[in-house]
Design a protein around this motif. Structure first.
Motif: not given
Length: 558
Positions: A56-63, A193-201
């Protein structure tokens, strides 16, 4: 710095308390969820809470929670309070209630939710606004990752006249076209999903750097004018250089706040970190994979809190860079969507002449004029260093691309359903997709070639985003009334009233025009916006009461 910390406390403590309150109002229980009741191994599949939350976080988060705050922080430190307050009582509540209603109703998606809790006329309006939103999402998610890739990774100018800019845009564009017709995203989906974790990091990295490097953050009670110096020199431009004087350190946040119409402009700039109507379409997807209704607060409410944290970090990182100034490794503001970054003579000069997009100061310094999208790279590299900063950049580039293809596919499907067009072969899918993509490309060309194009594109993207939220908030109010919870209708009505005013006021003023040629003055827009808000609330409440009466009548018959 203290204002930033207070904002984070509001976000996390307020989110914990208000999230628990919203959960107590909805009353999740142990009933069988759609993931089990309709389990089919495809859409309805029970998934662990951590996995649902991450998806869900990956779906709602981008730029959205990155570029919005980069532009929104120009309004000053008030952003550090507006973002968390709006997120807690608006965006997180909107995501939670929307997701939980879809879960409770058997895994329905947003179009069905709109039909169930409003009427056919409202559903048609929703369809129109959803198409507008998805169209703008497609354009924004070509522009932003394309510019970041061009300027911060590949080292190109990113200008509208550069061939490299349009080659990069076209590559993303072709991928979108293929992904809209063929299921290529299934391959990309395994790794994003790996890139989603990178966004959080990357957000955490910026958060640590704010304290470790002592980024200068302006407090709300301090002097908002941090401009400390200017330099004179020549500005490289097509056709020759011109004289110019520019600030290279700090920014007058107070002047921007006074002139920028904080309400509604700020809330249509920082959209995704505060409230986003698009999120309801994504939480609806998760409603089909929830193991228990009691997991909803973590999957829906708390993930929006995380997005608020990402927005706060990028807002603070940007303010830190602005207050440092271009001379000390940060950036300086030149105007709408233009920033100044320190550069080298080797980069600025070519064949003995100053290149377009560069500034040569009389003191021997050189600066590069960059767009808001390029500030992402400046912050990443300053906060995390060249290697980790580049990794963070890659995550920021990939995530919107993987969201953009989904948005354009959804647009094709929405149009097909609305126009009753069959999509049972590639030829028919291409026939519908190509006109859509031509329109997206036209918007992209205009946004890139117009001096203020990106600002306008971004704010109308956010405007459509917030308009969509008004439909979901109306449904939430109706749901509460239909389930004997009329006393809690104020929960969705407060953010609904605020965003009804913001969206209508912004549209009526028509800020796409230059000063003096706006459609209506701000004062007139505020009056009409207030009238629209009152009418919207009356319609929402009447609809909620009508739906509640219908439920009561049906119950009495039974």
């Amino acid at each position: 710095m203290v204002t930033f910390i207070i904002g984070l406390a509001i976000l996390f403590v307020g989110g914990c308390l208000y999230g628990k309150f919203c959960e107590s109002v909805f009353e999740p229980d142990d009933r069988e969820t759609p993931a089990y009741a309709k389990q089919d191994g495809v859409d309805y599949v029970p998934m662990k809470t951590w996995k649902n939350s991450l998806i869900n976080l990956l779906n709602i988060a981008g730029t959205g929670p990155i570029l919005g705050p980069i532009q929104g922080i120009l309004f000053g430190p008030i952003a550090f309070l507006a973002i968390p307050i709006g997120n807690v009582i608006g965006g997180s509540m909107h995501d939670y209630m929307s997701g939980m209603i879809c879960t409770r109703d058997g895994g329905t998606q947003m179009p069905d939710m709109i039909k169930n809790y409003t009427n056919k006329g409202v559903y048609i309006l929703y369809d129109i606004f959803m198409c507008i939103l998805l169209l703008l999402v497609g354009a924004v998610f070509i522009y932003t990752p394309g510019d970041i890739l061009s300027t911060q990774v590949l080292g190109f100018s990113g200008s509208a006249t550069a061939v490299s800019t349009w080659v990069i845009y076209s590559c993303i564009f072709v991928y979108y076209l293929i992904a809209t017709v063929f299921p290529i995203d299934k391959i990309i989906g395994r790794v994003y999903p790996i890139f989603g974790l990178i966004l959080i990091i990357s957000a955490v990295g910026i958060f640590i750097a704010i304290f470790a490097k002592g980024y200068p953050l302006t407090d709300i009670w301090a002097n908002w004018n941090t401009v400390s110096g200017t330099v004179s020199g020549s500005l490289g431009a097509a056709g020759g250089a011109s004289d110019a004087t520019m600030n290279v350190s700090g920014f007058d946040f107070a002047a921007y706040f006074k002139a920028g119409h904080f309400i509604p402009v700020f809330f249509l700039t920082v959209a995704c970190g505060i409230l986003s109507g698009f999120h309801s379409t994504q939480t609806a997807l998760i409603s089909r994979t929830m193991e228990s209704e009691k997991n909803g607060r973590m999957c829906f409410y708390n993930m929006m809190i995380v997005e608020g944290f990402i927005a706060m970090c990028w807002a603070a990182g940007t303010m830190g860079m602005i207050n440092l100034g271009a001379d000390r490794g940060g950036v300086s503001i030149l105007g709408a969507n233009k920033f100044l970054q320190a550069s080298t003579e080797a980069a600025a000069m070519k064949d003995g002449a100053l290149q377009a997009g560069y500034f040569a100061a009389e003191n021997g310094s050189f600066y590069h004029i960059i767009a808001a999208t390029s500030v992402v790279g400046v912050i990443c590299k300053n906060a995390m260093g060249p290697i980790l900063g580049m990794i963070g950049l890659i995550g920021v580039i990939v995530l919107p691309i993987t969201s953009g293809d989904t948005a354009l596919r959804a647009l094709r499907l929405t149009l097909a359903d609305s126009l009753h067009l069959k999509q049972d072969n590639n030829g028919k899918r291409l026939g519908l997709a190509i006109p859509v993509f031509i329109l997206v490309y036209v918007i992209l060309v205009w946004a890139k070639t117009d001096a203020n194009g990106f600002n306008i594109l971004w704010r109308y993207f956010a405007w459509a985003n917030q308009m969509i939220s008004l439909f979901a908030l109306a449904c939430i109010a109706a749901y509460l009334a239909m389930h004997n919870k009329k006393q809690f209708m104020w929960i969705p009505l407060i953010p609904a009233a605020f965003y009804a005013f913001c969206t209508s006021t912004y549209l009526i003023h028509n800020p796409a025009q230059t000063a003096g040629t706006a459609f209506m003055s701000w004062n007139t827009a505020y009056v009409i916006g207030a009238i629209f808000t009152i009418c919207y609330l009356i319609v929402v409440v009447l609809n909620a009461n009508k739906k509640a009466s219908a439920v009561k009548a049906a119950s009495a018959k039974a």
